[in-house]
Structure formats: structure tokens, C-alpha cells
Design an enzyme around this catalytic site. Structure first.
Site, mmCIF file in Angstrom:
data_model
loop_
_atom_site.group_PDB
_atom_site.id
_atom_site.type_symbol
_atom_site.label_atom_id
_atom_site.label_comp_id
_atom_site.label_asym_id
_atom_site.label_seq_id
_atom_site.Cartn_x
_atom_site.Cartn_y
_atom_site.Cartn_z
ATOM 1 N N GLU A 272 8.808 -4.409 -6.306
ATOM 2 C CA GLU A 272 7.777 -4.626 -5.280
ATOM 3 C C GLU A 272 6.419 -4.642 -5.957
ATOM 4 O O GLU A 272 6.132 -3.767 -6.768
ATOM 5 C CB GLU A 272 7.699 -3.471 -4.263
ATOM 6 C CG GLU A 272 8.846 -3.321 -3.315
ATOM 7 C CD GLU A 272 8.630 -2.133 -2.348
ATOM 8 O OE1 GLU A 272 7.514 -1.571 -2.271
ATOM 9 O OE2 GLU A 272 9.605 -1.754 -1.687
ATOM 10 N N GLU A 326 4.920 -6.411 9.013
ATOM 11 C CA GLU A 326 5.966 -5.714 9.763
ATOM 12 C C GLU A 326 5.311 -4.723 10.721
ATOM 13 O O GLU A 326 4.836 -3.674 10.308
ATOM 14 C CB GLU A 326 6.918 -5.012 8.797
ATOM 15 C CG GLU A 326 7.716 -5.979 7.943
ATOM 16 C CD GLU A 326 8.485 -5.286 6.826
ATOM 17 O OE1 GLU A 326 9.461 -4.580 7.132
ATOM 18 O OE2 GLU A 326 8.081 -5.428 5.665
ATOM 19 N N LYS A 329 6.199 -0.675 11.022
ATOM 20 C CA LYS A 329 6.186 0.271 9.905
ATOM 21 C C LYS A 329 5.249 1.429 10.222
ATOM 22 O O LYS A 329 4.131 1.225 10.675
ATOM 23 C CB LYS A 329 5.727 -0.423 8.614
ATOM 24 C CG LYS A 329 6.769 -1.366 8.061
ATOM 25 C CD LYS A 329 6.561 -1.619 6.592
ATOM 26 C CE LYS A 329 7.227 -0.540 5.754
ATOM 27 N NZ LYS A 329 7.301 -0.922 4.335
ATOM 28 N N GLU A 335 0.126 -0.400 5.779
ATOM 29 C CA GLU A 335 1.589 -0.515 5.722
ATOM 30 C C GLU A 335 2.113 -1.685 6.558
ATOM 31 O O GLU A 335 3.150 -2.260 6.255
ATOM 32 C CB GLU A 335 2.252 0.782 6.211
ATOM 33 C CG GLU A 335 2.196 1.913 5.203
ATOM 34 C CD GLU A 335 3.014 1.624 3.953
ATOM 35 O OE1 GLU A 335 4.135 1.098 4.084
ATOM 36 O OE2 GLU A 335 2.529 1.902 2.842
#
Ligand SMILES: *[C@@H]1O[C@H](CO)[C@@H](O)[C@H](O)[C@H]1NC(C)=O
Ligand SMILES: *[C@@H]1O[C@H](CO)[C@@H](O)[C@H](O)[C@H]1NC(C)=O
Ligand SMILES: *[C@@H]1O[C@H](CO)[C@@H](O)[C@H](O)[C@H]1NC(C)=O
Ligand SMILES: *[C@@H]1O[C@H](CO)[C@@H](O)[C@H](O)[C@H]1NC(C)=O
Length: 385
Positions: A272, A326, A329, A335
Site C-alpha cells: 500500500e 470508502e 471506513k 481514511e
């Protein structure tokens, strides 16, 4: 028949827009074949895996990392030649230490898809040495070993790697890169883990975010250095190697820490890396401008097949985090804002990446047909027309 024709013309239309998309944007960068992307799904508004399969193929993405082994995703990519890393979540690590449970997991989540979906790696747990769950830490290697043994018994160990992904918190000292080492308290876990990687010939994965270093200390960390922009670089006093960006220094730090434990035979790869486009007021640097510079420059570096100063002939291998924003999250605002794309397929910022996300429609089943099938259908449409 009329209905078939409508569907076929629709498909033809989609194909044409796809071609136009490719032809009309000469500046668009190609996500070189080697760049992977993390496909996280902690959201309630993402397109179906069938549509995502089209989207990723239009972007030329050929490597995808999942955090689970979602059967809807793996089925949607059948026969697409996209390569997958699948994951076993931390909550299942303890279970995997039981060989029969590991056997059942591989039989259910990997075997049904091979060879038509190319699963090349299984990550067992994610960042298990972050936090203080020592049970989890102690279970990680036995879990990896039992998954590996299942693959050996099936003759799949050369086709499918077994590994786990670490946060950079596992480093105690990380400066200069050549003097890096793992945290003392983790040595008891990491030494045998490295022996496993060496035996199984699997890569050591790290989640590396220069953004965190910048956010923690924006007044002393050089923005140019973290964003791959022109800067004088930092010279490692021991090796005299010059680092012009933080990510490469982080990779070489991990190589040095591994070497300090006696191994020179283990590849380090980035599972990542990324940069958030939004954050809370205290999350300095989380802006679309910086995210675009980081990810845009990163893709250019990867396209150049560069190695790090310590390993110039080993091209840096990365999975960008992440495909979509997203919305579910937990944690700070950043985030939920690491995505290159919004759930509707539009880019969050412009780095020349435009994909084609087919519209939701009653023919969504047909939409999942891979490209080759589409060409057949289009030729049929042309004959019928
Ligand atoms: C996709 O990758 C292939 C092979 O590298 C390349 O020829 C093609 O131009 C790429 N297409 C796009 C849209 O980037
Ligand atoms: C440690 O992690 C495992 C697996 O995630 C979990 O089942 C267990 O409750 C955790 N233990 C503690 C003390 O948090
Ligand atoms: C470690 O565990 C204790 C008790 O389980 C918890 O209160 C503490 O917040 C944890 N620390 C970290 C860094 O996770
Ligand atoms: C497994 O990892 C090793 C070490 O990084 C690599 O050389 C090999 O290509 C990987 N195998 C697969 C199937 O991806």
C-alpha cells in the site's frame, strides 16, 4: 429480437465510447502493467464487481489487491488476466493455525478460481504488529505456515505466494536507511518470519505512507522530498547514497533491517502507498493538490522501472491505495478519502487517469462479459444491422 438488437446496440455504444476515450486523450497516462491497485470495499456505495472489472480493464490495471477473497469479485474477473492478491483478515488468523481450517479456506476461496482468475498471492493478516495484540502476533507465522503447507500439498506453492503486510511502525530506527532495524520487542516474531520468507521465496510487504511522516511534522519534513518533486535529496552518511524521495528511503530502510537480521534474499514490495485528498483540520497535507502530485509522480516513477538507490536493478513494486473512496471506513476523515476515484468512476483529481465505468442497467449481466465476448457480440450486431 428487437430487444436483442437494443442490447447489442447499447453494447456497441459502450464500446465506441470506450474507444473514443482511449483515442481522445493523448495525455492520459497508462497505469503501466506493473502497477497494482488496492480494491477496498468498506463502503455502501461502490459499483458492482462486474462493473469494476470493466473499469479496471479500461484503465489497464492488471494487478489488484483485495483485503478478503470476495467470491463476487473473483468471479467477475474470470478470464480477464488480472492478477490478484487475496487476503485473510486478522479476525481469521487464529483459525488458520489449524491445518484443516487452512485447507478448507484454500479449497473454498482459492481453488475454485484457479486458473481462470489468477490468484498469485495470499496475505495472512494485515499490520498485525501494529497495536498490542500479542496473541495475534504469535499466531501470524503458524497461520502462514499452515496456509503454505496446504499450497505445497496441492502443488500450488510456486504459483501462489504466502505473506503478510506490515506497517512501517515495525521499524525501530529508520534513519539513515542503512542503519535501520526492526523494533527490539518485535525481533522475536520477525526473525522466524524472515526465515519463512527466505524458505518459501515470498516477498516482504510493507504499507508505506510518506504522508504520515509529513503530517506528523510538516515544519521539518520537506514537502518536495515526500512528493517526489525536485529537491537536493538526503545523503545516507554510511553508503553515500542520495535519496531524492522518502518512499525509496523507506524501502531501503526495510532492506537494511532485514539484512541486519541476516537475510539478503528477500524482496521488499509495497502493498500500500497513497495520499489522502481530504482530511480533518489537523491532518496537514490531505488535499487534492498534494494527492495528485504524490500519486501522479509515483506512477511516473514506476513507469520508468526505477529501483531504489540500494537496489537500482530491482524495479520498485507497488500497489496504490486505493481504487475508490470508502465512505464507511472508521477513523479520521483522511481514511475515507484515499481513493483515486469516486464510487461513480469519476477521478477525485486529475492525474490523467480516466476509466470507463459501464452504466448500471438491466443488462448488467451482459456487462460483466469480458472484452473478448463483447467483440463477438459487436461483430454479431454489425452483421445483424
Ligand atoms: C494498455 O497497456 C498496453 C500494453 O502495455 C498498451 O499498449 C496500451 O496502450 C495501454 N492502454 C491504455 C489505455 O493505457
Ligand atoms: C487479538 O486479536 C484476535 C484476532 O483479531 C482477537 O480475536 C482477540 O480478541 C484479540 N485479543 C485482544 C486481547 O484484543
Ligand atoms: C493495548 O491494550 C490495552 C488493553 O488491552 C489497551 O487499553 C491499549 O489501548 C492498547 N494499546 C494500543 C497501542 O493498542
Ligand atoms: C512470489 O514472490 C517472489 C519474491 O518476491 C517473486 O519472485 C515471485 O514472482 C512471486 N510469485 C508469484 C506467483 O507472483
Amino acid at each position: 429480437m428487437a430487444e436483442t438488437r437494443t442490447i447489442l446496440s447499447l453494447l456497441l455504444l459502450h464500446l465506441l465510447s470506450l474507444l473514443l476515450l482511449f483515442l481522445s486523450d493523448p495525455s492520459s497516462q497508462s497505469l503501466a502493467l506493473t502497477v497494482g491497485i488496492n480494491y477496498g470495499q468498506i463502503a455502501n456505495n461502490l459499483p458492482s464487481p462486474g462493473r469494476v472489472s470493466w473499469f479496471l480493464q479500461s484503465l489497464n490495471v492488471s494487478r489488484v489487491k483485495l483485503y478478503d477473497a470476495d467470491q463476487n469479485v473473483l468471479s467477475a474477473f474470470l478470464n480477464t488476466n488480472v492478477e490478484f492478491i487475496v487476503g485473510i483478515g486478522n479476525e481469521n488468523v487464529a483459525t488458520m493455525t489449524d491445518p484443516s481450517k487452512a485447507q478448507a479456506w484454500v479449497q473454498q476461496h482459492v481453488l475454485p478460481y484457479l486458473p481462470h482468475t489468477r490468484i498469485t498471492c495470499i496475505t495472512v493478516g494485515n499490520e498485525v504488529f501494529t497495536g498490542n495484540n500479542t496473541t495475534l502476533m504469535a499466531n501470524i507465522l503458524p497461520a502462514m505456515q499452515s496456509v503454505y503447507q496446504v499450497l505445497v500439498s496441492l502443488g500450488l506453492d510456486k504459483q501462489v505466494n504466502v505473506t503478510t503486510a506490515h506497517s512501517l511502525d515495525i521499524l525501530g530506527n529508520s534513519y539513515p536507511p542503512s542503519a535501520s532495524s526492526f523494533r527490539q520487542d518485535l525481533a522475536v516474531y520477525i526473525q522466524p518470519l524472515l526465515n519463512f520468507h527466505s524458505m518459501a521465496k515470498s516477498p516482504f510487504l510493507i504499507n508505506a505512507y510518506p504522508y504520515f511522516a509529513y503530517k506528523a511534522d510538516p515544519s521539518s519534513v520537506s514537502l518536495e522530498y515526500v512528493l517526489f518533486q525536485p529537491n537536493p535529496g538526503v545523503i545516507d552518511p554510511n553508503t553515500k547514497l542520495n535519496y531524492d524521495n522518502m518512499l525509496y528511503a523507506q524501502i531501503d530502510s526495510v532492506y537494511s533491517a532485514i539484512q541486519a537480521m541476516g537475510h539478503t534474499d528477500i524482496d521488499v514490495r509495497i502493498s500500500e502507498t497513497g495520499w489522502p485528498s481530504r482530511g480533518d483540520p489537523d491532518e496537514v497535507g490531505a488535499t487534492p493538490e498534494y494527492a495528485a502530485i504524490y500519486n501522479g509522480n509515483l506512477l511516473q516513477r514506476i513507469a520508468m522501472n526505477q529501483g531504489t538507490p540500494l537496489k537500482p536493478s530491482a524495479p520498485v513494486d507497488i500497489f496504490v491505495f486505493a481504487l475508490f473512496n470508502e465512505d464507511l471506513k472508521p477513523g479520521p476523515t483522511s481514511e475515507r478519502n484515499y481513493g483515486l476515484f469516486y464510487p461513480d468512476g469519476t477521478p477525485v483529481y486529475n492525474i490523467g487517469l480516466r476509466g470507463y465505468l459501464p452504466p448500471m442497467s438491466s443488462s448488467s449481466k451482459l456487462m460483466a462479459v469480458p472484452f473478448l465476448g463483447l467483440f463477438v457480440l459487436v461483430s454479431t450486431a454489425l452483421i445483424l444491422a
